[in-house]
Design a protein around this motif. Structure first.
Motif, short mmCIF file in Angstrom:
data_model
loop_
_atom_site.label_atom_id
_atom_site.label_comp_id
_atom_site.label_asym_id
_atom_site.label_seq_id
_atom_site.Cartn_x
_atom_site.Cartn_y
_atom_site.Cartn_z
N ALA A 190 -2.83 4.10 8.02
CA ALA A 190 -2.80 2.91 7.16
C ALA A 190 -3.92 3.06 6.15
CB ALA A 190 -3.01 1.64 7.98
N SER A 191 -3.78 2.41 5.00
CA SER A 191 -4.78 2.64 3.96
C SER A 191 -6.06 1.86 4.27
CB SER A 191 -4.23 2.31 2.57
OG SER A 191 -3.98 0.95 2.43
N SER A 192 -7.12 2.28 3.60
CA SER A 192 -8.45 1.71 3.84
C SER A 192 -8.38 0.19 3.70
CB SER A 192 -9.44 2.26 2.82
OG SER A 192 -9.08 1.84 1.52
N ALA A 193 -9.12 -0.50 4.54
CA ALA A 193 -9.06 -1.97 4.48
C ALA A 193 -10.46 -2.59 4.49
CB ALA A 193 -8.22 -2.51 5.62
N ARG B 256 -14.90 0.36 -7.43
CA ARG B 256 -16.15 0.29 -6.68
C ARG B 256 -16.05 1.01 -5.33
NH1 ARG B 256 -20.84 -2.84 -7.23
NH2 ARG B 256 -22.32 -2.08 -5.69
N LEU B 257 -14.84 1.04 -4.77
CA LEU B 257 -14.69 1.78 -3.51
C LEU B 257 -14.96 3.26 -3.76
CD1 LEU B 257 -13.96 1.97 -0.53
CD2 LEU B 257 -11.54 1.87 -1.16
N ASP B 258 -14.44 3.78 -4.87
CA ASP B 258 -14.70 5.18 -5.23
C ASP B 258 -16.20 5.39 -5.46
OD1 ASP B 258 -11.77 5.67 -5.53
OD2 ASP B 258 -12.03 4.22 -7.12
N GLY C 204 -4.90 -4.49 -5.73
CA GLY C 204 -3.57 -3.94 -5.42
C GLY C 204 -3.25 -2.76 -6.32
N ASN C 205 -2.73 -1.71 -5.74
CA ASN C 205 -2.50 -0.46 -6.48
C ASN C 205 -1.17 -0.41 -7.22
OD1 ASN C 205 -4.80 1.17 -6.17
ND2 ASN C 205 -4.30 1.43 -3.99
N PRO C 206 -1.10 0.36 -8.32
CA PRO C 206 -2.20 1.06 -8.99
C PRO C 206 -3.07 0.07 -9.76
CG PRO C 206 -0.13 1.44 -10.16
CD PRO C 206 0.21 0.59 -8.97
N PRO D 19 0.83 -1.21 0.00
CA PRO D 19 0.00 0.00 0.00
C PRO D 19 0.86 1.26 0.00
CG PRO D 19 -0.21 -1.20 2.11
CD PRO D 19 0.91 -1.82 1.33
N ARG D 20 0.30 2.39 -0.43
CA ARG D 20 1.08 3.64 -0.41
C ARG D 20 1.12 4.21 1.00
NH1 ARG D 20 -2.57 8.72 -2.61
NH2 ARG D 20 -4.58 7.82 -2.12
N LYS D 21 2.08 5.09 1.21
CA LYS D 21 2.21 5.81 2.49
C LYS D 21 1.80 7.27 2.25
CE LYS D 21 4.51 2.34 4.63
NZ LYS D 21 4.79 1.46 3.54
N ARG E 48 -10.16 10.58 -1.12
CA ARG E 48 -10.61 9.93 0.11
C ARG E 48 -9.58 8.92 0.62
NH1 ARG E 48 -14.53 11.13 3.91
NH2 ARG E 48 -15.65 9.27 4.54
N GLY E 49 -8.93 8.22 -0.29
CA GLY E 49 -7.93 7.23 0.13
C GLY E 49 -6.82 7.90 0.92
N ALA E 50 -6.38 9.06 0.44
CA ALA E 50 -5.30 9.78 1.14
C ALA E 50 -5.79 10.29 2.49
CB ALA E 50 -4.82 10.94 0.27
N ALA E 51 -7.05 10.72 2.56
CA ALA E 51 -7.60 11.21 3.84
C ALA E 51 -7.63 10.08 4.87
CB ALA E 51 -9.01 11.78 3.61
N ASN F 114 -18.71 3.68 -4.18
CA ASN F 114 -19.43 3.65 -2.91
C ASN F 114 -19.18 4.93 -2.10
OD1 ASN F 114 -20.38 1.15 -3.62
ND2 ASN F 114 -19.06 -0.01 -2.24
N ARG F 115 -17.94 5.42 -2.16
CA ARG F 115 -17.63 6.68 -1.47
C ARG F 115 -18.47 7.83 -2.06
NH1 ARG F 115 -11.07 5.68 -1.80
NH2 ARG F 115 -10.85 4.72 0.26
N ALA F 116 -18.58 7.82 -3.38
CA ALA F 116 -19.31 8.90 -4.06
C ALA F 116 -20.80 8.86 -3.71
CB ALA F 116 -19.11 8.77 -5.58
N GLU G 192 1.39 9.21 -4.40
CA GLU G 192 0.23 8.93 -5.26
C GLU G 192 0.25 7.42 -5.51
OE1 GLU G 192 -2.32 10.76 -6.38
OE2 GLU G 192 -1.56 12.57 -5.39
N ARG G 193 -0.91 6.86 -5.90
CA ARG G 193 -0.95 5.40 -6.09
C ARG G 193 -0.02 4.98 -7.23
NH1 ARG G 193 -6.37 6.99 -5.56
NH2 ARG G 193 -7.29 6.47 -3.54
N GLY G 194 0.10 5.87 -8.24
CA GLY G 194 0.98 5.56 -9.38
C GLY G 194 2.44 5.39 -8.97
N ASN H 4 -9.44 6.17 -13.88
CA ASN H 4 -8.41 5.53 -13.06
C ASN H 4 -8.80 5.57 -11.58
OD1 ASN H 4 -5.97 4.31 -12.50
ND2 ASN H 4 -4.69 6.09 -13.01
N HIS H 5 -8.42 4.55 -10.84
CA HIS H 5 -8.53 4.60 -9.37
C HIS H 5 -7.35 5.43 -8.86
CE1 HIS H 5 -9.12 3.63 -5.21
NE2 HIS H 5 -7.94 3.03 -5.13
N SER H 6 -7.49 6.74 -9.01
CA SER H 6 -6.40 7.66 -8.66
C SER H 6 -7.04 9.02 -8.47
CB SER H 6 -5.37 7.74 -9.79
OG SER H 6 -5.88 8.59 -10.81
#
Ligand SMILES: NC(=O)c1ccc[n+]([C@@H]2O[C@H](COP(=O)([O-])OP(=O)(O)OC[C@H]3O[C@@H](n4cnc5c(N)ncnc54)[C@H](O)[C@@H]3O)[C@@H](O)[C@H]2O)c1
Ligand SMILES: O=C(O)C[C@H](O)C(=O)O
Length: 330
Positions: free
Chosen positions: A237-240, A159-161, A132-134, A93-95, A227-230, A163-165, A99-101, A188-190
């Protein structure tokens, strides 16, 4: 129930944070139905096999009626053998500050051998979801290394994006999430993703008549996209659990169909629809039935939408160029 053949579900990164939520949801029937037995086939890197043993003990301790068997391995040729579904979660996961890229060079290499193994040993109809990202470009890598499978069998999670939306709009309008229909995450999921409300309804009324345009453009879209960064900033830790839940929703709808008249967002290979370059794994509005997805066609695309849809496609083309240079795709 006893007469239904079990379905083989492979999950990678099974000892990770998402795995810890996902496996229990699959085993309880949330993904494929409450009458469908499953065999879990779990892949981990060798040093994580001990931790995975503990997760397996817990799975067994739940005494899930639908969980027929559990296989664990550090070899994708074992974990993917005859798999009907494969959820590719295992990746770094990213820290904070990334960015996920930025994960492409670290994670991209995981998906080439996994694509090759799926090509060799999975069920010919396997449905693959990359988490798994990206995620979009990793799905492209796996797909391109599985030439004997249909490219459409490889999908990425937006789908996470989605559902968030839905949830953010529900909160703003004071309506339940169930009142919201026809929302799309394009691309993109980004942070370039485009959460599009132009076709969305809330209790049958156009969403964009209910909210301020300035709020939509300057608050809503960036809030969903970042939202992922928030979550990383807040949790460290990233969303799980929410990521696992979205993976369940994605596979559930693909396998069992979307609700009547409604659509969801899936990262799928572009067929050129809406002017998106063919082959990119891109978030589209889709309806699912009989184990197949279909892009919702004929939607109006405003100049505002066009700009956003092209920008996120551009980013995916750049990611594709990068993995070409790394020799991960042709
Ligand atoms: N698409 C999405 O919406 C979304 C949402 C959340 C997280 N993610 C991504 O999902 C991935 C996993 O997140 P997490 O929080 O579970 O991470 P984590 O670090 O808790 O778990 C990852 C697991 O993968 C395993 N792993 C690493 N390489 C592997 C390989 N080659 N084969 C099998 N397993 C391997 C690790 O040992 C680890 O146990 C990250 O890349 C994260 O960014 C995507
Ligand atoms: O943002 C991340 O890096 C994790 C995940 O992709 C998310 O959207 O929560």
């Amino acid at each position: 129930m006893a007469n239904i053949e079990p379905i083989r579900v492979a999950v990678t990164g099974a000892a990770g944070q998402i795995g810890y939520s996902l496996l229990f949801r699959i085993a309880s029937g949330d993904m494929l139905g409450k009458d469908q037995p499953v065999i879990l086939q779990l892949l981990e890197v060798t040093p994580a096999l001990k931790a995975l043993e503990g997760v397996v003990m817990e799975l067994r301790d739940c005494a899930f009626p639908l969980l027929t068997d559990i296989v664990t391995s550090d070899d994708p040729n074992v974990a993917f053998k005859d798999a009907d579904y494969a959820l590719l979660v295992g990746a770094m996961p990213r820290k904070a500050g990334m960015e996920r890229g930025d994960l492409l060079s670290a994670n991209g290499g995981i998906f080439k051998p996994q694509g090759e193994a799926l090509n060799k040993v999975a069920s010919r109809g396997v449905k693959v979801l990359v988490v798994g990202n990206p995620a979009n470009t990793n799905a492209l890598i796996a797909q391109q290394n599985a030439p004997d499978l249909d490219p459409g069998q490889f999908t990425a999670m937006v789908r996470l994006d989605h559902n968030r939306a839905v949830s953010q709009l529900a909160e703003k309008t004071g309506k339940p999430v169930t009142s919201i229909q026809n929302l799309t995450i394009w691309g993109n999921h980004s942070s370039t993703q485009y959460p599009d409300l132009s076709q969305t309804t809330v209790d049958g009324k156009p969403a964009l008549d209910l909210v301020d345009r300035n709020w939509y453009e300057t608050e809503y879209i960036p809030t969903v996209a970042k939202r992922g960064a928030a979550i990383i900033a807040a949790r460290g830790a990233s969303s799980a659990a929410s990521a696992a839940s979205a993976a369940i929703d994605h596979m559930h709808d693909w396998a069992l169909g979307t609700a009547d008249g409604q659509w969801v967002s899936m990262g799928i290979p572009s067929d050129g629809s809406y002017g998106i370059p063919e082959g990119l794994i891109y978030g589209f509005p889709v309806k699912c039935a009989n184990g197949k997805y279909e892009i919702v066609q004929g939607l109006d695309v405003s100049d505002f939408s066009r700009g956003k849809m092209d920008a996120t496609a551009q980013e995916l083309q750049e990611e594709r160029d990068e993995v070409r240079k790394l020799g991960l795709v042709k």
